[in-house]
Design a protein around this motif. Structure first.
Motif, PDB file in Angstrom:
ATOM      1  N   ASN A   1      -7.260  -7.961   7.865  1.00  0.00           N
ATOM      2  CA  ASN A   1      -7.927  -7.486   8.911  1.00  0.00           C
ATOM      3  C   ASN A   1      -9.280  -7.215   8.580  1.00  0.00           C
ATOM      4  O   ASN A   1     -10.410  -7.112   9.277  1.00  0.00           O
ATOM      5  CB  ASN A   1      -7.299  -6.143   9.194  1.00  0.00           C
ATOM      6  CG  ASN A   1      -6.528  -6.581  10.593  1.00  0.00           C
ATOM      7  OD1 ASN A   1      -6.724  -7.310  11.401  1.00  0.00           O
ATOM      8  ND2 ASN A   1      -5.457  -5.744  10.608  1.00  0.00           N
TER       9      ASN A   1
ATOM     10  N   LEU B   1       0.850  -1.073   0.142  1.00  0.00           N
ATOM     11  CA  LEU B   1       0.133  -0.079  -0.002  1.00  0.00           C
ATOM     12  C   LEU B   1       0.694   1.237   0.180  1.00  0.00           C
ATOM     13  O   LEU B   1       2.015   1.069   0.423  1.00  0.00           O
ATOM     14  CB  LEU B   1      -0.926  -0.035   1.285  1.00  0.00           C
ATOM     15  CG  LEU B   1      -2.266  -0.580   0.949  1.00  0.00           C
ATOM     16  CD1 LEU B   1      -2.116  -2.026   0.824  1.00  0.00           C
ATOM     17  CD2 LEU B   1      -3.228  -0.206   2.018  1.00  0.00           C
TER      18      LEU B   1
ATOM     19  N   GLY C   1      -6.804  -1.853   7.677  1.00  0.00           N
ATOM     20  CA  GLY C   1      -6.023  -2.832   6.777  1.00  0.00           C
ATOM     21  C   GLY C   1      -4.738  -1.951   6.154  1.00  0.00           C
ATOM     22  O   GLY C   1      -4.268  -2.408   5.292  1.00  0.00           O
ATOM     23  N   CYS C   2      -4.334  -1.029   7.121  1.00  0.00           N
ATOM     24  CA  CYS C   2      -2.942  -0.419   6.753  1.00  0.00           C
ATOM     25  C   CYS C   2      -2.256  -0.067   7.774  1.00  0.00           C
ATOM     26  O   CYS C   2      -2.801   0.158   8.882  1.00  0.00           O
ATOM     27  CB  CYS C   2      -3.477   0.688   5.839  1.00  0.00           C
ATOM     28  SG  CYS C   2      -4.221   1.989   6.485  1.00  0.00           S
ATOM     29  N   GLY C   3      -1.095   0.570   7.668  1.00  0.00           N
ATOM     30  CA  GLY C   3      -0.485   1.322   8.501  1.00  0.00           C
ATOM     31  C   GLY C   3      -0.034   0.434   9.841  1.00  0.00           C
ATOM     32  O   GLY C   3       0.293  -1.135   9.583  1.00  0.00           O
TER      33      GLY C   3
ATOM     34  N   GLY D   1      -2.006  -8.381   3.622  1.00  0.00           N
ATOM     35  CA  GLY D   1      -2.807  -7.317   4.003  1.00  0.00           C
ATOM     36  C   GLY D   1      -4.086  -7.360   2.952  1.00  0.00           C
ATOM     37  O   GLY D   1      -4.502  -6.130   2.965  1.00  0.00           O
TER      38      GLY D   1
ATOM     39  N   ARG E   1       3.668 -12.236   7.513  1.00  0.00           N
ATOM     40  CA  ARG E   1       2.539 -11.478   7.777  1.00  0.00           C
ATOM     41  C   ARG E   1       2.181 -10.347   6.755  1.00  0.00           C
ATOM     42  O   ARG E   1       1.281  -9.868   6.324  1.00  0.00           O
ATOM     43  CB  ARG E   1       2.333 -10.795   9.251  1.00  0.00           C
ATOM     44  CG  ARG E   1       1.999 -11.743  10.212  1.00  0.00           C
ATOM     45  CD  ARG E   1       2.460 -11.410  11.867  1.00  0.00           C
ATOM     46  NE  ARG E   1       1.734  -9.939  12.061  1.00  0.00           N
ATOM     47  CZ  ARG E   1       0.661  -9.557  12.441  1.00  0.00           C
ATOM     48  NH1 ARG E   1      -0.134 -10.513  12.828  1.00  0.00           N
ATOM     49  NH2 ARG E   1       0.149  -8.327  12.583  1.00  0.00           N
ATOM     50  N   GLU E   2       3.528  -9.526   6.323  1.00  0.00           N
ATOM     51  CA  GLU E   2       3.389  -8.683   5.460  1.00  0.00           C
ATOM     52  C   GLU E   2       2.865  -9.044   4.141  1.00  0.00           C
ATOM     53  O   GLU E   2       2.403  -7.896   3.395  1.00  0.00           O
ATOM     54  CB  GLU E   2       5.020  -8.057   5.031  1.00  0.00           C
ATOM     55  CG  GLU E   2       5.482  -7.223   6.362  1.00  0.00           C
ATOM     56  CD  GLU E   2       6.173  -8.267   7.393  1.00  0.00           C
ATOM     57  OE1 GLU E   2       5.708  -9.627   7.415  1.00  0.00           O
ATOM     58  OE2 GLU E   2       6.727  -7.905   8.336  1.00  0.00           O
TER      59      GLU E   2
ATOM     60  N   LYS F   1      -1.488  -0.794  12.097  1.00  0.00           N
ATOM     61  CA  LYS F   1      -2.329  -1.781  12.729  1.00  0.00           C
ATOM     62  C   LYS F   1      -2.664  -2.880  11.627  1.00  0.00           C
ATOM     63  O   LYS F   1      -3.319  -3.937  12.100  1.00  0.00           O
ATOM     64  CB  LYS F   1      -3.666  -1.086  13.116  1.00  0.00           C
ATOM     65  CG  LYS F   1      -4.701  -1.775  13.939  1.00  0.00           C
ATOM     66  CD  LYS F   1      -4.434  -2.580  15.278  1.00  0.00           C
ATOM     67  CE  LYS F   1      -5.427  -3.101  15.765  1.00  0.00           C
ATOM     68  NZ  LYS F   1      -4.848  -4.041  17.008  1.00  0.00           N
ATOM     69  N   SER F   2      -2.099  -2.793  10.392  1.00  0.00           N
ATOM     70  CA  SER F   2      -2.595  -3.937   9.547  1.00  0.00           C
ATOM     71  C   SER F   2      -1.815  -5.023   9.982  1.00  0.00           C
ATOM     72  O   SER F   2      -0.887  -5.627  10.602  1.00  0.00           O
ATOM     73  CB  SER F   2      -1.997  -3.294   8.209  1.00  0.00           C
ATOM     74  OG  SER F   2      -0.816  -3.513   8.060  1.00  0.00           O
ATOM     75  N   ASN F   3      -2.170  -6.359   9.209  1.00  0.00           N
ATOM     76  CA  ASN F   3      -1.474  -7.642   9.209  1.00  0.00           C
ATOM     77  C   ASN F   3       0.062  -7.244   8.980  1.00  0.00           C
ATOM     78  O   ASN F   3       0.902  -8.133   9.385  1.00  0.00           O
ATOM     79  CB  ASN F   3      -1.882  -8.524   8.203  1.00  0.00           C
ATOM     80  CG  ASN F   3      -2.989  -9.509   8.771  1.00  0.00           C
ATOM     81  OD1 ASN F   3      -2.926  -9.811  10.103  1.00  0.00           O
ATOM     82  ND2 ASN F   3      -4.186  -9.724   8.134  1.00  0.00           N
ATOM     83  N   GLY F   4       0.414  -6.436   8.073  1.00  0.00           N
ATOM     84  CA  GLY F   4       1.542  -6.130   7.690  1.00  0.00           C
ATOM     85  C   GLY F   4       2.540  -5.724   8.663  1.00  0.00           C
ATOM     86  O   GLY F   4       3.961  -5.511   8.218  1.00  0.00           O
TER      87      GLY F   4
ATOM     88  N   ASP G   1       3.531   2.062   2.742  1.00  0.00           N
ATOM     89  CA  ASP G   1       3.860   0.982   3.202  1.00  0.00           C
ATOM     90  C   ASP G   1       5.459   0.672   2.730  1.00  0.00           C
ATOM     91  O   ASP G   1       5.709   1.071   1.772  1.00  0.00           O
ATOM     92  CB  ASP G   1       3.203  -0.214   2.968  1.00  0.00           C
ATOM     93  CG  ASP G   1       2.028  -0.729   4.072  1.00  0.00           C
ATOM     94  OD1 ASP G   1       2.008   0.125   5.512  1.00  0.00           O
ATOM     95  OD2 ASP G   1       0.952  -1.261   3.735  1.00  0.00           O
TER      96      ASP G   1
END
Lengths: 567, 567
Positions: free
Chosen positions: A565, A106, B559-561, A559, A555-556, B563-566, A109
């Motif tokens: 999430n 994203l 889904g970003c930043g 997303g 995990r990356e 707090k995301s899975n990433g 990111d």
């Protein structure tokens, strides 16, 4: 034999320690952003790496670990980068194929690709998301042979040549046009680029400010050589559409490498190169040093309407300024529709005698793929065995490792087509097709043959060249033919003695290409036509093998889709 | 008073039950995609909703719940949609402000916005991500008064008018140009659109196929009226840049609503409307029915170089075909640089006597914001009190509800500037500024005043109009001035009697605007100049209030930043 086993053991140990000590980690920090560029003198917004297109060349030595930390600084657009030709053994999540091996990165990111370059050779990288590759996100990977590992040829210096085609319209316009009914086709490229530099033929005809023929970004690249020396030219094609012919005026080329594998040397006046392929050729700087020579890139296989892409070869110590154009007209290459000329060069490309890796003598499974142009609801598609491929919303690798059965069609696509009596020279009677995101599951360790059968398109008397690229593997190229492949006849003609290993191979007009690979790399791997528009329109499939052996996913990569999430 | 309390109670109960029964849920299914459109006759790729730009009008009744299921079918680009003027009480995560209240919606993802439209009036929606709004993702929200709730004016029919400005260059080019050093400014719009329809003035000068003056998508909108009847025109401006003046030739307008609040009626020949504002005006169809009349949209406040945007008013039963252009030249509006003309109309806009909601008599806190044009590393920015705003990578709402302190600058931005002796008419001596993504934390329930002070830009003798929009609230407009605001003097002149409530307000050239709001809506709320390029260049701030009272966030916004899975 007479040597004590303990010494042998110690020798191996010290060798392997040396190898470990040698292997380096190559760190790269990349920021992806839109910048205005004048690649062919025309001002265009391009997706750049650290402000450049092409991006920086990744240089490493066999066995090195490459770490690329990618920061997405596009405003609203995601990104993913594929390391084309790198097999990603043990790191299938780093293949960079959006929808197959990872979620996109994203805006804002950072995603770090880490992988080992386990073989020497010439490779490339490029965006593998939407049609972003043609927006400028591409570059070379050059892996040197490990110290002490002899290559079967010698040279005094080397140069790199990255070939591309270039449009003035954005990838958004290209993609929206392809998806429209009726199709809005962007047409042939405006320019051919060599190392990101071209020259739009109609610069003076453009609005003021739109084209600047004197812009340094479009000044032709000059390749300097010392008289009498031999040079390795590493040549890669990252074109979106065009099959190319590459020539260095006045200098014969000896082909020595293809897709990272040593070739039984053969001499050509010019080299046919398809999108996704790489070659190394040797040239001897043995011509008159007092003039310059053209490097020329010409469209073949499609009727060209794009000017020759050019660069300059210049001799050190000669009397010609490196910037002076050669006194000749650039070579125009072979006749664009001389299929047999290109076919023969394909067939001539076999493994170097000292580097033959013999293929398994037989396959456990053979998949026969009919490549056709089709229609769905009036929209033009490409299909394999009448199934047009679509990417799932959740990447396969993520879906399969997490047991998300609903993420894609669990029914496998067809293994073959009704080949008896099928007229590959005719327009399909019923071009309507369906889409699927199902994949081919391969038994781990099994040997798989794939035969790609080319056909007539929706227009009569027309068949294109399709360069097919396999992720995660090299394959043996067992044979090429023109006409309809007959499973009862043609396998007997396969070259099982010295076939070249490649990751990308041409399927010629009305032709077939047979290849074999071992399904021994745990992961999920795309296999598709490397023409960007064709893959976008469905010309691809996906293989899975040994996904249960893949280590825990980072995990990356997760997303998006059903695993994010958001769901 | 003689009525028994029990009966009163039952009456209330039944009324409230009726209200519950009345409140409906309005479902919408939207697919966002790129399509080629001819909004001003020139073919351009636009971001569309269900293939349209503007998108469909959302119609609802006060108290209804609106549910919009948004599917992102852009290829590589994310999206987020803001419901402009809807306060999102209890649903701060549905405000659609990327980076503030949610992560963007990825390609292939579906995100459902659910919110209550608690007040009648005229509102709008538009993308709130990057500069996507100007790519075409916008539309109207019309909320009817609850049945039985009388409006302070009457009319026989209604029409809606959505005003916009339009460029032929993509938003990518616009944004990349703004971020470049030196700046590459896209310039004034090519066209002004009324309900998504315009007419590029230089159509015939374009390349063949690029402009089609006969394309139905750019045929002027016709508004039909019955002679003698009174019409409500709901007018909204979603422009990216332009301040507009809107006129209906030959028909005086009575202004009756602004941003969802009833206005003490006043009559104008034409209406100044700034990006993010909405108005309702009444017109009487009392002119010669045998000819048509222009609706005209003209640029004000910036020197116009864009042709008047037009539509047609036509009388039913008259002798003129609805499609026939009026026999006159379209109105050209007031002088573009007549600031006082516009200033007076701003001041004239006060609350309807029967609908005054008096403001709290005093504020708990006053924030004075100096609006300046600045530079950072040679790049042009906008700043408040010398801080240029940037959005954080993790949305504030997500970061604050999850205690991610590192997600944004925890230091609050400055409350004021050195206003004594500051020369707002001079170019700043040192325009260099810094960026921050810090926010203003407001005590829940407190009353906050904000004074926006306009100044000279980087060029001498130049100051623009900035329409500031507050999310999550309406504010009382307490006063306007031209010149430097003096906190010791001007608050005494505030209109505390009948100020209008609005969500967007103009700050005039070299002027100031004072507003007051109650920090009683738990959430995180952007407050920014509604000129898309200005917000992109840093002209905004963010308020937080009562975030601890916000209910558990939907996972879909995260889904970003950080707090995301990433991560």
């Amino acid at each position: 034999m007479g040597r004590p086993p303990r010494l042998l053991c110690c020798l191996f140990l010290s060798l392997s320690l040396a190898a470990v000590a040698r292997a380096a980690t190559r760190h790269h920090e990349w920021e992806i952003s839109y910048q205005f560029k004048h690649s062919d003198c025309v001002r265009k917004l391009a997706v750049t790496i650290n402000g450049q297109t092409p991006g920086p060349t990744i240089r490493a030595t066999q066995g090195d670990t490459v770490v690329v930390r990618v920061k997405n600084s596009l405003l609203t657009e995601n990104v993913a980068i594929h390391w084309h030709g790198i097999r990603q053994i043990g790191t299938p999540w780093a293949d960079g194929t959006e929808g197959v091996t990872q979620c996109p990165i994203l805006p804002g990111d950072v995603f770090t690709y880490t992988f080992v370059v386990d073989r020497p050779g010439t490779y490339m990288y490029h965006a593998h998301y939407g049609m972003q590759r043609s927006a400028g996100l591409n570059g070379l990977i050059v892996v040197a042979a490990a110290p002490g590992a002899a290559e079967p040829f010698a040279y005094d210096g080397e140069h790199s040549v990255l070939l591309n085609d270039w449009w003035h319209k954005s990838t958004y316009e290209q993609a929206a046009g392809l998806a429209a009914a009726p199709i809005v086709w962007v047409g042939e490229p405006q320019s051919l680029l060599i190392n990101g530099r071209g020259r739009f033929a109609n610069c003076s005809g453009m609005a003021a400010g739109a084209c600047n023929a004197a812009h340094p970004e479009c000044a032709a690249q000059v390749f300097a050589v010392v008289p009498g020396k031999t040079y390795r030219f590493r040549i890669a094609s990252v074109t979106s559409l065009s099959a190319l012919n590459f020539e260095i005026e006045g200098h014969q080329m000896t082909v020595v490498e293809a897709d990272g594998h040593y070739v039984k040397p053969f001499v050509v006046k010019n080299l046919n190169i398809y999108s996704g392929e790489t070659y190394s050729v040797l040239i001897k700087a043995d011509q008159d040093p007092n003039r310059n020579y053209w490097l020329a890139s010409n469209v073949v296989s499609r009727k060209p309407s794009t000017a020759t892409g050019t660069a300059v070869l210049s001799y050190y110590g000669g009397r010609s300024s490196p910037r002076r154009p050669p006194p000749t007209t650039p070579p125009t290459g072979p006749a664009w529709n001389d299929t047999m000329y290109r076919f023969k060069q394909s067939v001539a490309t076999v493994a170097h005698p000292a580097h033959v890796e013999p293929p398994p003598p037989r396959a456990d499974r053979a998949i026969l793929l009919l490549n056709t142009q089709n229609k769905i609801d009036g929209r033009i598609k490409w299909a394999l065995n009448n199934v047009s491929f679509t990417l799932p919303h959740t990447p396969y690798l993520v879906a399969m490792k997490n047991g998300l059965l609903g993420a894609f069609d669990q029914r496998p696509p067809p293994e073959t087509y009704a080949h008896r009596g099928y007229d590959i020279y005719a327009v399909q009677k019923n071009p309507n097709t369906t889409t699927s995101n199902g994949l081919y599951r391969l038994r781990f360790g099994s040997v798989v043959d794939v035969v790609l059968q080319n056909t007539n398109m929706l227009d009569a008397n027309k068949s294109e060249t399709h360069p097919w690229h396999l992720h995660g593997h090299d394959f043996w190229v067992l044979g090429y033919g023109i006409g309809r492949f007959d499973p009862a006849v043609h396998p007997a003609t396969y070259n099982l003695r010295d076939p070249i290993l490649k990751n990308t191979v041409a399927v010629h007009p009305y032709g077939w290409t047979a290849l074999r690979f071992k399904a021994d790399n745990p992961g999920v791997w795309a296999f598709h036509c490397h023409i960007e528009a064709h893959f976008f329109m469905g010309m691809g499939i996906v293989f899975e093998e040994g996904v249960e052996r893949v280590a825990e996913l980072p995990r990356e990569i997760m997303g998006c889709g059903n695993k994010s999430n958001g769901h």
